[in-house]
Design an enzyme around this catalytic site. Structure first.
Site, PDB file in Angstrom:
ATOM      1  CG  ASP A  70     -33.467 -13.916 -14.270  1.00 48.22           C
ATOM      2  OD1 ASP A  70     -32.352 -13.420 -14.481  1.00 48.22           O
ATOM      3  OD2 ASP A  70     -34.091 -14.565 -15.121  1.00 48.22           O
ATOM      4  CG  ASN A 135     -39.925 -22.949 -20.998  1.00 51.55           C
ATOM      5  OD1 ASN A 135     -39.411 -21.833 -21.120  1.00 51.55           O
ATOM      6  ND2 ASN A 135     -39.959 -23.597 -19.849  1.00 51.55           N
ATOM      7  CG  HIS A 137     -38.061 -19.144 -19.404  1.00 52.77           C
ATOM      8  ND1 HIS A 137     -37.550 -20.423 -19.337  1.00 52.77           N
ATOM      9  CD2 HIS A 137     -36.978 -18.335 -19.389  1.00 52.77           C
ATOM     10  CE1 HIS A 137     -36.232 -20.374 -19.292  1.00 52.77           C
ATOM     11  NE2 HIS A 137     -35.853 -19.109 -19.329  1.00 52.77           N
ATOM     12  CD  GLU A 142     -39.409 -21.993 -16.236  1.00 50.95           C
ATOM     13  OE1 GLU A 142     -39.682 -21.887 -17.451  1.00 50.95           O
ATOM     14  OE2 GLU A 142     -38.370 -22.548 -15.820  1.00 50.95           O
TER      15      GLU A 142
HETATM   16  C1  GLP Z   1     -32.285 -18.170 -18.456  1.00 51.98           C
HETATM   17  C2  GLP Z   1     -32.537 -16.703 -18.096  1.00 51.98           C
HETATM   18  C3  GLP Z   1     -33.306 -15.992 -19.187  1.00 51.98           C
HETATM   19  C4  GLP Z   1     -32.685 -16.278 -20.543  1.00 51.98           C
HETATM   20  C5  GLP Z   1     -32.737 -17.759 -20.813  1.00 51.98           C
HETATM   21  C6  GLP Z   1     -32.160 -18.144 -22.159  1.00 51.98           C
HETATM   22  O1  GLP Z   1     -33.329 -19.001 -18.102  1.00 51.98           O
HETATM   23  N1  GLP Z   1     -33.216 -16.551 -16.861  1.00 51.98           N
HETATM   24  O2  GLP Z   1     -33.305 -14.595 -18.913  1.00 51.98           O
HETATM   25  O3  GLP Z   1     -33.375 -15.577 -21.536  1.00 51.98           O
HETATM   26  O4  GLP Z   1     -31.981 -18.406 -19.805  1.00 51.98           O
HETATM   27  O5  GLP Z   1     -30.784 -18.363 -22.074  1.00 51.98           O
HETATM   28  P1  GLP Z   1     -29.802 -18.364 -23.288  1.00 51.98           P
HETATM   29  O6  GLP Z   1     -29.692 -16.949 -23.735  1.00 51.98           O
HETATM   30  O7  GLP Z   1     -28.502 -18.862 -22.728  1.00 51.98           O
HETATM   31  O8  GLP Z   1     -30.383 -19.247 -24.323  1.00 51.98           O
END
Ligand code: GLP
Length: 240
Positions: A70, A135, A137, A142
C-alpha cells in the site's frame, strides 16, 4: 498454541520482535531455497526488525521482485513519510531487488488501480509479509472491506489515522486516503507471514485467529488461507 486455532494457521510465540524477525527470516530463507521469487512486503513498525535482518543477511534478492501492499494517496514518492521512502531506507537501498513495486500516491485512481492489478497478475506473490492494524486491518483494508477486493482506493478510518499519526508532525498531516492491495490480492499469495507485537494488537490477533470470518475483521479471512504463519510476542498472543 490454542487448540481452537484453524489447522492452516501456525502460531509462533516469540520473546520479542528480534526473535520474531529471526523466525520470519528463516521462513523467507526456506522459501527462497524452494524457489520463491516474488515477495509481498509491508510497512509499519512491525516488520522493521525483519528488514534489519534481511539487510544483514546473505540472501540475494537481485533476481527477485518486491511488491508492496500500500501507499498513502497524496504523498509524493520522496515524501519522508511515504511508504516508498520507508522501503528504500529500510530495505531496498541496502538490499537490491530486480524490481520493486509500490503504488504511486500521486497517480490518478483508475490508472493506478489497473497498473497495480496488472503487476500482481504478472507476478503472483510467493510470500506475503503482513502486519495488522489495531482494528484487524491488513494492508490498508479497513473493517467492512469486501473479501473480493483487488487493488483499491481506501478511506482510512479514524482509528488508523490515530494509530499512524505518530509518524507525522500532526494528525492533520496524515493522509485520509490510500491505495491498497485488496483482500483477494493478499489471499492469492502462496504463503502468508503475519507479525504482531504488543498488547495493543492482542484483540485484533485473537479475533483474526479465533473469531468468525467476517468482513468487519479483515484479518479473519486468513482462516481460509492454506498456509499462514502468525508470529506474535506474549502480549499480542495474550487473548488467544
Ligand atoms: C499501517 C499499514 C499496515 C500495518 C499497520 C500496522 O496501517 N498499512 O500494513 O500493518 O499500519 O502498523 P504497525 O506495524 O506500525 O503497528
Amino acid at each position: 498454541m490454542n487448540s481452537t486455532n484453524p489447522a492452516n494457521i501456525k502460531i509462533e510465540i516469540v520473546k520479542d520482535k528480534e526473535e520474531g524477525a529471526k523466525v520470519a527470516l528463516q521462513l523467507i530463507r526456506k522459501a527462497v531455497n524452494e524457489g520463491a521469487t516474488v515477495f509481498g512486503l509491508a510497512t509499519g513498525s512491525t516488520p522493521e526488525m525483519l528488514y534489519k535482518e534481511l539487510r544483514a543477511s546473505d540472501i540475494d534478492f537481485s533476481d527477485k521482485i518486491a511488491i508492496n501492499l500500500d501507499e498513502y494517496i497524496g504523498l509524493d514518492v520522496g515524501h519522508p513519510q511515504s511508504y516508498k521512502t520507508f522501503m528504500q531506507k529500510q530495505l531496498f537501498d541496502k538490499k537490491p531487488f530486480k524490481e520493486t513495486h509500490i503504488p504511486h500516491g500521486l497517480a490518478p485512481e483508475e490508472t493506478e488501480i489497473n497498473r497495480y492489478n496488472d503487476i500482481l497478475e504478472k507476478y503472483p506473490i510467493d510470500v506475503q509479509i503482513l502486519g495488522i492494524g489495531t482494528n484487524a486491518h491488513i494492508g490498508f483494508n479497513e473493517p467492512g472491506t469486501s473479501f473480493s477486493t483487488k487493488t483499491h482506493k481506501v478511506e482510512l478510518t479514524k482509528e488508523t489515522i490515530e494509530a499512524n499519526k505518530r509518524n507525522f508532525d500532526s494528525e492533520k498531516e496524515v493522509p485520509e486516503f490510500a491505495y491498497s492491495m485488496g483482500i483477494a490480492s493478499i489471499m492469492a499469495a502462496k504463503k502468508i507471514i503475519l507479525m504482531a507485537y504488543g498488547k495493543r494488537k492482542a484483540e485484533a490477533v485473537a479475533k483474526a485467529v479465533n473469531g468468525p470470518v467476517v468482513e468487519d475483521v479483515p484479518a479473519s479471512i486468513l482462516q481460509r488461507h492454506p498456509d499462514v504463519v502468525i508470529i506474535v510476542d506474549e502480549e499480542a498472543a495474550s487473548q488467544l
